[in-house]
Motif scaffolding. Structure first.
Motif, short mmCIF file in Angstrom:
data_model
loop_
_atom_site.label_atom_id
_atom_site.label_comp_id
_atom_site.label_asym_id
_atom_site.label_seq_id
_atom_site.Cartn_x
_atom_site.Cartn_y
_atom_site.Cartn_z
N GLY A 207 43.83 36.92 41.88
CA GLY A 207 44.55 36.22 40.98
C GLY A 207 44.64 37.38 39.89
N ARG A 208 45.24 37.12 38.66
CA ARG A 208 45.52 37.93 37.75
C ARG A 208 45.20 37.05 36.11
NH1 ARG A 208 49.67 36.86 35.19
NH2 ARG A 208 51.65 36.06 36.15
N ILE A 209 44.74 37.94 35.32
CA ILE A 209 44.84 37.40 33.76
C ILE A 209 45.42 38.47 33.11
CG2 ILE A 209 43.41 36.40 32.05
CD1 ILE A 209 41.14 36.38 34.32
N ASP A 210 46.31 38.29 32.34
CA ASP A 210 47.06 39.18 31.58
C ASP A 210 46.56 38.60 29.83
OD1 ASP A 210 48.43 41.04 33.17
OD2 ASP A 210 49.80 39.27 33.82
N PHE A 211 46.06 39.44 29.45
CA PHE A 211 45.82 39.17 28.01
C PHE A 211 46.76 39.60 26.94
CE2 PHE A 211 41.94 39.64 30.34
CZ PHE A 211 41.06 38.51 29.76
N GLY B 185 46.77 40.62 23.88
CA GLY B 185 46.58 41.81 23.14
C GLY B 185 46.33 43.11 23.94
N GLY B 186 46.53 42.93 25.12
CA GLY B 186 46.72 44.03 26.00
C GLY B 186 45.62 43.86 26.96
N GLY B 187 45.59 44.38 28.12
CA GLY B 187 44.55 44.25 29.23
C GLY B 187 45.08 43.33 30.26
N ARG B 188 44.36 43.67 31.47
CA ARG B 188 44.83 42.70 32.68
C ARG B 188 43.29 42.56 33.63
NH1 ARG B 188 49.46 43.11 37.41
NH2 ARG B 188 50.26 41.25 35.97
N VAL B 189 42.83 41.78 34.13
CA VAL B 189 41.92 41.63 34.86
C VAL B 189 42.27 40.96 36.17
CG1 VAL B 189 39.76 40.43 35.43
CG2 VAL B 189 40.27 41.11 33.28
N GLU B 190 41.94 41.61 37.43
CA GLU B 190 42.64 41.09 38.63
C GLU B 190 41.19 40.80 39.51
OE1 GLU B 190 44.66 44.56 39.92
OE2 GLU B 190 46.72 43.77 38.97
N PRO B 191 40.79 39.53 39.64
CA PRO B 191 39.83 39.00 40.49
C PRO B 191 40.37 38.89 41.94
CG PRO B 191 40.80 37.34 39.11
CD PRO B 191 41.27 38.43 38.80
#
Length: 109
Positions: A38-42, A44-50
């Motif tokens: 998946g992905r999480i787009d914040f 304020g900027g930034g992305r996490v891809e689990p």
């Protein structure tokens, strides 16, 4: 800036999906059961891809340098809280090979 972490767990898909669902309440998140990623787009900027592997939840984080430690901590703290009974450990490694932040959950039974 890029940071990565590989979190050992017997339930990587469960924790990945839970992380996306929870953090997606204040950001834009998406989880795909078929690919177990998946992905999480914040905002304020930034992305996490689990993404899930055999016995591991891999995390890849991209953000601006001034937000790197904060975002590592936010993602890691939430994950170890979800997996408190499993004693999860999140140790981030930065793209240049240096250590990032670390978050540790409770001791597993």
């Amino acid at each position: 800036m890029v940071s990565t972490a590989s979190v050992r767990t017997d339930r990587p898909a469960r924790y990945g999906k839970q992380l996306v669902s929870h953090l997606g309440r204040r950001a834009t998140g998406e989880w795909d059961d078929d690919s177990a990623a998946g992905r999480i787009d914040f905002d304020g900027g930034g992305r996490v891809e689990p993404s899930c592997g055999e016995g591991v939840l891999d995390l890849r984080l991209e953000t601006a340098a001034d937000g790197q430690a904060r975002l590592e901590d936010v993602v890691g703290r939430h994950l170890v809280r979800f997996g408190a009974r499993d004693g999860l450990l999140v140790e981030w490694t930065r793209g240049d090979g240096t250590r990032g932040t670390a978050q540790r959950g409770g001791t597993p039974p």
